[in-house]
Design a protein around this motif. Structure first.
Motif, PDB file in Angstrom:
ATOM      1  N   THR A  17       0.850  -1.183   0.000  1.00 17.13           N
ATOM      2  CA  THR A  17       0.000   0.000   0.000  1.00 17.13           C
ATOM      3  C   THR A  17       0.885   1.232   0.000  1.00 17.13           C
ATOM      4  O   THR A  17       1.703   1.406   0.897  1.00 17.13           O
ATOM      5  CB  THR A  17      -0.903   0.022   1.256  1.00 17.13           C
ATOM      6  N   PRO A  18       0.750   2.107  -1.007  1.00 18.02           N
ATOM      7  CA  PRO A  18       1.618   3.280  -1.046  1.00 18.02           C
ATOM      8  C   PRO A  18       1.350   4.216   0.132  1.00 18.02           C
ATOM      9  O   PRO A  18       0.202   4.434   0.499  1.00 18.02           O
ATOM     10  CB  PRO A  18       1.274   3.954  -2.375  1.00 18.02           C
ATOM     11  N   GLN A  19       2.415   4.702   0.715  1.00 20.72           N
ATOM     12  CA  GLN A  19       2.298   5.651   1.810  1.00 20.72           C
ATOM     13  C   GLN A  19       2.091   7.050   1.240  1.00 20.72           C
ATOM     14  O   GLN A  19       2.621   7.379   0.187  1.00 20.72           O
ATOM     15  CB  GLN A  19       3.572   5.620   2.666  1.00 20.72           C
ATOM     16  N   PRO A  20       1.322   7.887   1.934  1.00 21.73           N
ATOM     17  CA  PRO A  20       1.117   9.259   1.452  1.00 21.73           C
ATOM     18  C   PRO A  20       2.450  10.001   1.366  1.00 21.73           C
ATOM     19  O   PRO A  20       3.341   9.800   2.186  1.00 21.73           O
ATOM     20  CB  PRO A  20       0.214   9.872   2.526  1.00 21.73           C
ATOM     21  N   GLU A  21       2.561  10.847   0.363  1.00 19.97           N
ATOM     22  CA  GLU A  21       3.801  11.572   0.121  1.00 19.97           C
ATOM     23  C   GLU A  21       3.912  12.837   0.957  1.00 19.97           C
ATOM     24  O   GLU A  21       4.993  13.359   1.158  1.00 19.97           O
ATOM     25  CB  GLU A  21       3.912  11.970  -1.359  1.00 19.97           C
ATOM     26  N   LEU A  22       2.777  13.374   1.418  1.00 28.48           N
ATOM     27  CA  LEU A  22       2.745  14.683   2.046  1.00 28.48           C
ATOM     28  C   LEU A  22       2.031  14.652   3.391  1.00 28.48           C
ATOM     29  O   LEU A  22       1.263  13.738   3.671  1.00 28.48           O
ATOM     30  CB  LEU A  22       2.014  15.675   1.123  1.00 28.48           C
ATOM     31  N   THR A  23       2.285  15.704   4.183  1.00 29.24           N
ATOM     32  CA  THR A  23       1.580  15.909   5.442  1.00 29.24           C
ATOM     33  C   THR A  23       1.071  17.340   5.440  1.00 29.24           C
ATOM     34  O   THR A  23       1.817  18.270   5.106  1.00 29.24           O
ATOM     35  CB  THR A  23       2.526  15.701   6.649  1.00 29.24           C
ATOM     36  N   ASP A  24      -0.200  17.538   5.822  1.00 28.70           N
ATOM     37  CA  ASP A  24      -0.769  18.883   5.813  1.00 28.70           C
ATOM     38  C   ASP A  24      -0.527  19.611   7.136  1.00 28.70           C
ATOM     39  O   ASP A  24       0.144  19.092   8.025  1.00 28.70           O
ATOM     40  CB  ASP A  24      -2.256  18.849   5.443  1.00 28.70           C
ATOM     41  N   THR A  25      -1.086  20.807   7.264  1.00 31.30           N
ATOM     42  CA  THR A  25      -0.865  21.635   8.448  1.00 31.30           C
ATOM     43  C   THR A  25      -1.551  21.083   9.693  1.00 31.30           C
ATOM     44  O   THR A  25      -1.328  21.576  10.793  1.00 31.30           O
ATOM     45  CB  THR A  25      -1.348  23.075   8.218  1.00 31.30           C
ATOM     46  N   ARG A  44      -0.693  31.203   8.196  1.00 31.85           N
ATOM     47  CA  ARG A  44      -1.463  32.300   8.779  1.00 31.85           C
ATOM     48  C   ARG A  44      -0.700  33.623   8.672  1.00 31.85           C
ATOM     49  O   ARG A  44      -1.234  34.631   8.235  1.00 31.85           O
ATOM     50  CB  ARG A  44      -1.789  32.005  10.247  1.00 31.85           C
ATOM     51  N   ARG A  45       0.559  33.600   9.048  1.00 31.22           N
ATOM     52  CA  ARG A  45       1.385  34.815   9.073  1.00 31.22           C
ATOM     53  C   ARG A  45       1.547  35.434   7.687  1.00 31.22           C
ATOM     54  O   ARG A  45       1.588  36.653   7.544  1.00 31.22           O
ATOM     55  CB  ARG A  45       2.744  34.474   9.682  1.00 31.22           C
ATOM     56  N   HIS A  46       1.631  34.600   6.648  1.00 27.52           N
ATOM     57  CA  HIS A  46       1.862  35.105   5.284  1.00 27.52           C
ATOM     58  C   HIS A  46       0.622  35.015   4.401  1.00 27.52           C
ATOM     59  O   HIS A  46       0.725  35.167   3.182  1.00 27.52           O
ATOM     60  CB  HIS A  46       3.037  34.362   4.642  1.00 27.52           C
ATOM     61  N   ASP A  47      -0.523  34.740   5.002  1.00 31.23           N
ATOM     62  CA  ASP A  47      -1.793  34.652   4.283  1.00 31.23           C
ATOM     63  C   ASP A  47      -1.704  33.687   3.091  1.00 31.23           C
ATOM     64  O   ASP A  47      -2.137  33.991   1.983  1.00 31.23           O
ATOM     65  CB  ASP A  47      -2.258  36.036   3.818  1.00 31.23           C
ATOM     66  N   ILE A  48      -1.122  32.527   3.336  1.00 27.03           N
ATOM     67  CA  ILE A  48      -1.044  31.491   2.299  1.00 27.03           C
ATOM     68  C   ILE A  48      -2.359  30.732   2.342  1.00 27.03           C
ATOM     69  O   ILE A  48      -2.648  30.028   3.300  1.00 27.03           O
ATOM     70  CB  ILE A  48       0.164  30.545   2.538  1.00 27.03           C
ATOM     71  N   GLN A  49      -3.152  30.894   1.298  1.00 26.27           N
ATOM     72  CA  GLN A  49      -4.491  30.312   1.261  1.00 26.27           C
ATOM     73  C   GLN A  49      -4.540  28.980   0.529  1.00 26.27           C
ATOM     74  O   GLN A  49      -5.513  28.247   0.641  1.00 26.27           O
ATOM     75  CB  GLN A  49      -5.455  31.311   0.618  1.00 26.27           C
ATOM     76  N   VAL A  50      -3.505  28.669  -0.233  1.00 21.61           N
ATOM     77  CA  VAL A  50      -3.449  27.373  -0.916  1.00 21.61           C
ATOM     78  C   VAL A  50      -3.067  26.320   0.117  1.00 21.61           C
ATOM     79  O   VAL A  50      -2.476  26.646   1.153  1.00 21.61           O
ATOM     80  CB  VAL A  50      -2.435  27.392  -2.084  1.00 21.61           C
ATOM     81  N   PRO A  51      -3.394  25.049  -0.137  1.00 19.94           N
ATOM     82  CA  PRO A  51      -2.957  24.009   0.798  1.00 19.94           C
ATOM     83  C   PRO A  51      -1.433  24.039   0.931  1.00 19.94           C
ATOM     84  O   PRO A  51      -0.715  24.107  -0.062  1.00 19.94           O
ATOM     85  CB  PRO A  51      -3.426  22.714   0.144  1.00 19.94           C
ATOM     86  N   ILE A  52      -0.960  24.041   2.154  1.00 17.95           N
ATOM     87  CA  ILE A  52       0.479  24.070   2.426  1.00 17.95           C
ATOM     88  C   ILE A  52       0.844  22.749   3.096  1.00 17.95           C
ATOM     89  O   ILE A  52       0.134  22.301   3.998  1.00 17.95           O
ATOM     90  CB  ILE A  52       0.844  25.300   3.278  1.00 17.95           C
ATOM     91  N   MET A  53       1.905  22.120   2.612  1.00 23.34           N
ATOM     92  CA  MET A  53       2.236  20.777   3.070  1.00 23.34           C
ATOM     93  C   MET A  53       3.734  20.578   3.202  1.00 23.34           C
ATOM     94  O   MET A  53       4.527  21.376   2.714  1.00 23.34           O
ATOM     95  CB  MET A  53       1.674  19.748   2.094  1.00 23.34           C
ATOM     96  N   GLN A  54       4.057  19.474   3.835  1.00 18.21           N
ATOM     97  CA  GLN A  54       5.432  19.045   4.054  1.00 18.21           C
ATOM     98  C   GLN A  54       5.627  17.714   3.340  1.00 18.21           C
ATOM     99  O   GLN A  54       4.742  16.854   3.402  1.00 18.21           O
ATOM    100  CB  GLN A  54       5.654  18.867   5.559  1.00 18.21           C
ATOM    101  N   VAL A  55       6.755  17.534   2.671  1.00 14.54           N
ATOM    102  CA  VAL A  55       7.061  16.258   2.026  1.00 14.54           C
ATOM    103  C   VAL A  55       7.490  15.260   3.093  1.00 14.54           C
ATOM    104  O   VAL A  55       8.297  15.588   3.963  1.00 14.54           O
ATOM    105  CB  VAL A  55       8.175  16.416   0.968  1.00 14.54           C
ATOM    106  N   ASN A  56       6.940  14.064   3.035  1.00 14.96           N
ATOM    107  CA  ASN A  56       7.314  13.004   3.965  1.00 14.96           C
ATOM    108  C   ASN A  56       8.625  12.379   3.514  1.00 14.96           C
ATOM    109  O   ASN A  56       8.729  11.923   2.384  1.00 14.96           O
ATOM    110  CB  ASN A  56       6.233  11.923   4.033  1.00 14.96           C
ATOM    111  N   GLY A  57       9.588  12.338   4.396  1.00 16.30           N
ATOM    112  CA  GLY A  57      10.920  11.765   4.187  1.00 16.30           C
ATOM    113  C   GLY A  57      11.122  10.909   2.965  1.00 16.30           C
ATOM    114  O   GLY A  57      11.174  11.386   1.844  1.00 16.30           O
ATOM    115  N   GLU A  58      11.237   9.625   3.167  1.00 15.33           N
ATOM    116  CA  GLU A  58      11.565   8.686   2.094  1.00 15.33           C
ATOM    117  C   GLU A  58      10.452   8.557   1.057  1.00 15.33           C
ATOM    118  O   GLU A  58      10.728   8.308  -0.107  1.00 15.33           O
ATOM    119  CB  GLU A  58      11.881   7.313   2.675  1.00 15.33           C
TER     120      GLU A  58
END
Length: 146
Positions: free
Chosen positions: A17-25, A88-102
């Motif tokens: 099962t593929p693991q998700p590539e990203l993590t949201d806020t 919030r600080r920079h008014d980024i309204q698009v989904p903002i995410m972090q890439v999951n390691g491997e």
């Protein structure tokens, strides 16, 4: 013995099962598959990158326009609460995410060598175009005509 076979089968199936590539806020896992069906602009940025932050209002507007989906990926490792605060600080309204390691290795584009860098994916998730450098109205207009 049956218990060992059941555990082995479970391990094999979960490995497939593929693991998700990203993590949201919120710290929730997200896969790029969630954005299938419409072109997607994936924008790598960093909180210390002035051109990255300058282009965020344009990315917000592009997302509101609705022809292209937009996701902002943090170049730096940040916790989910730190990402939320940055948005919030920079008014980024698009989904903002972090890439999951491997698992980020499965993304259809490389980690950029220069910021900002944006990747345009088609509705099927295939890489169509790489845009290196700060985006402006003219460059974004070409995306919506494709």
């Amino acid at each position: 013995m049956k218990a060992i076979h059941a555990m082995a089968l479970t391990a094999l199936l979960s490995a497939c099962t593929p693991q998700p590539e990203l993590t949201d806020t919120q710290g929730e896992p997200v896969s790029l598959q969630r954005f299938a069906g419409k072109p997607l602009l994936v924008n790598y940025f960093a909180q210390w990158c002035a051109p990255c932050l300058r282009e965020m209002p344009l990315l917000n507007a592009l997302q509101r326009e609705g022809k292209v989906q937009v996701v902002a990926l943090s170049f730096d490792s940040m916790s989910a609460p730190a990402l939320a605060e940055l948005a919030r600080r920079h008014d980024i309204q698009v989904p903002i995410m972090q890439v999951n390691g491997e698992t980020g290795a499965r993304l259809p584009f490389p980690r950029p060598a220069q910021l900002p860098t944006s990747y345009l994916l088609d509705a099927d998730g295939k890489l169509v175009q790489t845009l290196v450098g700060e985006l402006n109205h003219a460059r974004l207009a070409t995306l919506t005509r494709q």
